[in-house]
Design a protein around this motif. Sequence first.
Motif, PDB file in Angstrom:
ATOM      1  N   PHE A 166       0.831  -1.196   0.000  1.00  0.00           N
ATOM      2  CA  PHE A 166       0.000   0.000   0.000  1.00  0.00           C
ATOM      3  C   PHE A 166       0.871   1.254   0.000  1.00  0.00           C
ATOM      4  CE2 PHE A 166      -3.345  -2.879   1.334  1.00  0.00           C
ATOM      5  CZ  PHE A 166      -4.466  -2.332   0.724  1.00  0.00           C
ATOM      6  N   ASN A 167       0.428   2.280  -0.748  1.00  0.00           N
ATOM      7  CA  ASN A 167       1.103   3.575  -0.781  1.00  0.00           C
ATOM      8  C   ASN A 167       0.101   4.665  -0.443  1.00  0.00           C
ATOM      9  OD1 ASN A 167       3.846   2.852  -1.836  1.00  0.00           O
ATOM     10  ND2 ASN A 167       2.605   2.048  -3.519  1.00  0.00           N
ATOM     11  N   LEU A 168       0.556   5.641   0.352  1.00  0.00           N
ATOM     12  CA  LEU A 168      -0.293   6.746   0.789  1.00  0.00           C
ATOM     13  C   LEU A 168       0.296   8.058   0.316  1.00  0.00           C
ATOM     14  CD1 LEU A 168      -2.687   7.787   2.541  1.00  0.00           C
ATOM     15  CD2 LEU A 168      -1.091   7.819   4.470  1.00  0.00           C
ATOM     16  N   GLY A 169      -0.520   8.912  -0.259  1.00  0.00           N
ATOM     17  CA  GLY A 169      -0.071  10.224  -0.725  1.00  0.00           C
ATOM     18  C   GLY A 169      -1.250  11.154  -0.883  1.00  0.00           C
ATOM     19  N   GLY A 170      -1.050  12.226  -1.642  1.00  0.00           N
ATOM     20  CA  GLY A 170      -2.138  13.154  -1.883  1.00  0.00           C
ATOM     21  C   GLY A 170      -1.636  14.513  -2.320  1.00  0.00           C
ATOM     22  N   TYR A 171      -2.524  15.485  -2.276  1.00  0.00           N
ATOM     23  CA  TYR A 171      -2.155  16.851  -2.621  1.00  0.00           C
ATOM     24  C   TYR A 171      -3.125  17.822  -1.964  1.00  0.00           C
ATOM     25  CZ  TYR A 171      -5.948  16.565  -6.079  1.00  0.00           C
ATOM     26  OH  TYR A 171      -7.159  16.404  -6.689  1.00  0.00           O
ATOM     27  N   SER A 172      -2.727  19.080  -1.922  1.00  0.00           N
ATOM     28  CA  SER A 172      -3.566  20.115  -1.342  1.00  0.00           C
ATOM     29  C   SER A 172      -3.246  21.446  -2.013  1.00  0.00           C
ATOM     30  CB  SER A 172      -3.336  20.222   0.169  1.00  0.00           C
ATOM     31  OG  SER A 172      -4.203  21.182   0.742  1.00  0.00           O
ATOM     32  N   SER A 173      -4.200  22.375  -1.961  1.00  0.00           N
ATOM     33  CA  SER A 173      -3.973  23.712  -2.506  1.00  0.00           C
ATOM     34  C   SER A 173      -4.788  24.728  -1.729  1.00  0.00           C
ATOM     35  CB  SER A 173      -4.342  23.769  -3.992  1.00  0.00           C
ATOM     36  OG  SER A 173      -5.738  23.723  -4.176  1.00  0.00           O
ATOM     37  N   ALA A 174      -4.303  25.960  -1.726  1.00  0.00           N
ATOM     38  CA  ALA A 174      -4.996  27.076  -1.098  1.00  0.00           C
ATOM     39  C   ALA A 174      -4.804  28.302  -1.977  1.00  0.00           C
ATOM     40  CB  ALA A 174      -4.459  27.344   0.304  1.00  0.00           C
ATOM     41  N   GLY A 175      -5.806  29.179  -2.008  1.00  0.00           N
ATOM     42  CA  GLY A 175      -5.690  30.335  -2.880  1.00  0.00           C
ATOM     43  C   GLY A 175      -6.571  31.493  -2.448  1.00  0.00           C
ATOM     44  N   VAL A 176      -6.317  32.652  -3.059  1.00  0.00           N
ATOM     45  CA  VAL A 176      -7.110  33.860  -2.834  1.00  0.00           C
ATOM     46  C   VAL A 176      -7.530  34.415  -4.187  1.00  0.00           C
ATOM     47  CG1 VAL A 176      -6.022  34.415  -0.640  1.00  0.00           C
ATOM     48  CG2 VAL A 176      -5.050  35.314  -2.770  1.00  0.00           C
ATOM     49  N   ASN A 177      -8.648  35.148  -4.188  1.00  0.00           N
ATOM     50  CA  ASN A 177      -9.176  35.764  -5.395  1.00  0.00           C
ATOM     51  C   ASN A 177      -9.613  37.184  -5.067  1.00  0.00           C
ATOM     52  OD1 ASN A 177     -11.989  35.014  -7.648  1.00  0.00           O
ATOM     53  ND2 ASN A 177     -10.292  36.414  -7.891  1.00  0.00           N
ATOM     54  N   VAL A 178      -8.941  38.166  -5.668  1.00  0.00           N
ATOM     55  CA  VAL A 178      -9.357  39.565  -5.555  1.00  0.00           C
ATOM     56  C   VAL A 178     -10.192  39.872  -6.792  1.00  0.00           C
ATOM     57  CG1 VAL A 178      -8.638  41.952  -5.317  1.00  0.00           C
ATOM     58  CG2 VAL A 178      -7.259  40.133  -4.286  1.00  0.00           C
ATOM     59  N   HIS A 179     -11.506  39.985  -6.609  1.00  0.00           N
ATOM     60  CA  HIS A 179     -12.428  40.149  -7.720  1.00  0.00           C
ATOM     61  C   HIS A 179     -12.389  41.573  -8.258  1.00  0.00           C
ATOM     62  CE1 HIS A 179     -14.478  36.269  -6.791  1.00  0.00           C
ATOM     63  NE2 HIS A 179     -14.118  36.573  -5.557  1.00  0.00           N
ATOM     64  N   ALA A 213       0.100  25.084  -4.394  1.00  0.00           N
ATOM     65  CA  ALA A 213      -0.318  23.686  -4.396  1.00  0.00           C
ATOM     66  C   ALA A 213       0.884  22.807  -4.133  1.00  0.00           C
ATOM     67  CB  ALA A 213      -0.969  23.326  -5.735  1.00  0.00           C
ATOM     68  N   ILE A 214       0.636  21.676  -3.471  1.00  0.00           N
ATOM     69  CA  ILE A 214       1.720  20.768  -3.108  1.00  0.00           C
ATOM     70  C   ILE A 214       1.257  19.326  -3.218  1.00  0.00           C
ATOM     71  CG2 ILE A 214       1.095  20.952  -0.652  1.00  0.00           C
ATOM     72  CD1 ILE A 214       4.052  20.512  -0.007  1.00  0.00           C
ATOM     73  N   LEU A 215       2.144  18.480  -3.737  1.00  0.00           N
ATOM     74  CA  LEU A 215       1.958  17.035  -3.700  1.00  0.00           C
ATOM     75  C   LEU A 215       2.685  16.472  -2.504  1.00  0.00           C
ATOM     76  CD1 LEU A 215       2.641  16.068  -7.438  1.00  0.00           C
ATOM     77  CD2 LEU A 215       0.510  15.645  -6.245  1.00  0.00           C
ATOM     78  N   PHE A 216       2.108  15.480  -1.863  1.00  0.00           N
ATOM     79  CA  PHE A 216       2.804  14.873  -0.717  1.00  0.00           C
ATOM     80  C   PHE A 216       2.606  13.365  -0.729  1.00  0.00           C
ATOM     81  CE2 PHE A 216      -1.377  16.423   0.679  1.00  0.00           C
ATOM     82  CZ  PHE A 216      -1.937  15.281   1.198  1.00  0.00           C
TER      83      PHE A 216
END
Length: 330
Positions: free
Chosen positions: A34-47, A327-330
Amino acid sequence: MRKSLLFFISLIIVLAVGHAKAAEPIDSSIWDNFNLGGYSSAGVNVHPGGKADGAVNEISLIVSWENSSRFRFFTELELERPLSFNDDHTVVGKNFYFDLERLYVDYNLSEKANLRAGRFLNPTGRWNLLHAAPLVWTSSRPLATSRLFPLFSNGLMFYGAVPLTGNALEYSVFAEVLKDQDNDKGEIPFEDTKGVRLNLSGKVNWGISLMEFSEKIPSNVKFHMVGLDFLVKHEDWEFSGEAFQRYSNKDNDGGNGVYLQGIAPLGNRWFAVARVESFKHPVEGSSERWLLGTAWRMTPSRILKIEYVAGDEERAESPKGLLASFAILF
């Protein structure tokens, strides 16, 4: 998701693990593969106008399993928007939801053929298969790749690759078997999905996608869709695009969409990004967008993106203004 889908997948997993145990030496543990991993991201938007909002967009957990047997297991569970904020307040958990992105078992039939069963990303175009935030160049996604066709199927796919005049011809044939019980937030309800994709890999990668599906808009309308895509890479330069045209069984305009995107190296892992896109849907209307930005690919698993998006009226699934994300992969 229907309980029948989970039962269907569970049965396949049991068969896969049982087959693997029979094929492995006695002293080998099934859990070692078994292998465990993933990714995540965060962001802002100035409209446009100055209003700002932001979020932890997703936290995706990926679990996979494979060994020397013919079976392989893959699943991706995503927590969408666990944290968000706007000019007025910060919200923890109010807008979040879980999304079972993928859950499937692959069986290797031969060197050129595989069978997949479960929930998978439809192999339509390029963006849909590589949409994870660390793998794409922009914070925003072209509407043509998310609002014209079903993104997932709960069913079966036959896929593989064969050599062709010094290149590789990749193929996928897929069909929906089980329908979703619930639709995710903002998701268009599609049914009866089936399709074919061919991709010729070489100096220029060319792809063609053919799909048939029904969409509730609001009545149940059947569509046929053809899609073309390409990707050209030379050193750190990249040029890509996708185009889709839908045809309705009711002789109405089924909708269409296209985008073209270019990437140019600036040095020190910085890249310039430019994109133009067009979108038309029989119910959602039309949209025109252009984008200019930059991306800093710090490492293969980390990317910072800054872009400015302009065009006609803003919509929830197609923001405008200044966007920045990490964004990052882990």
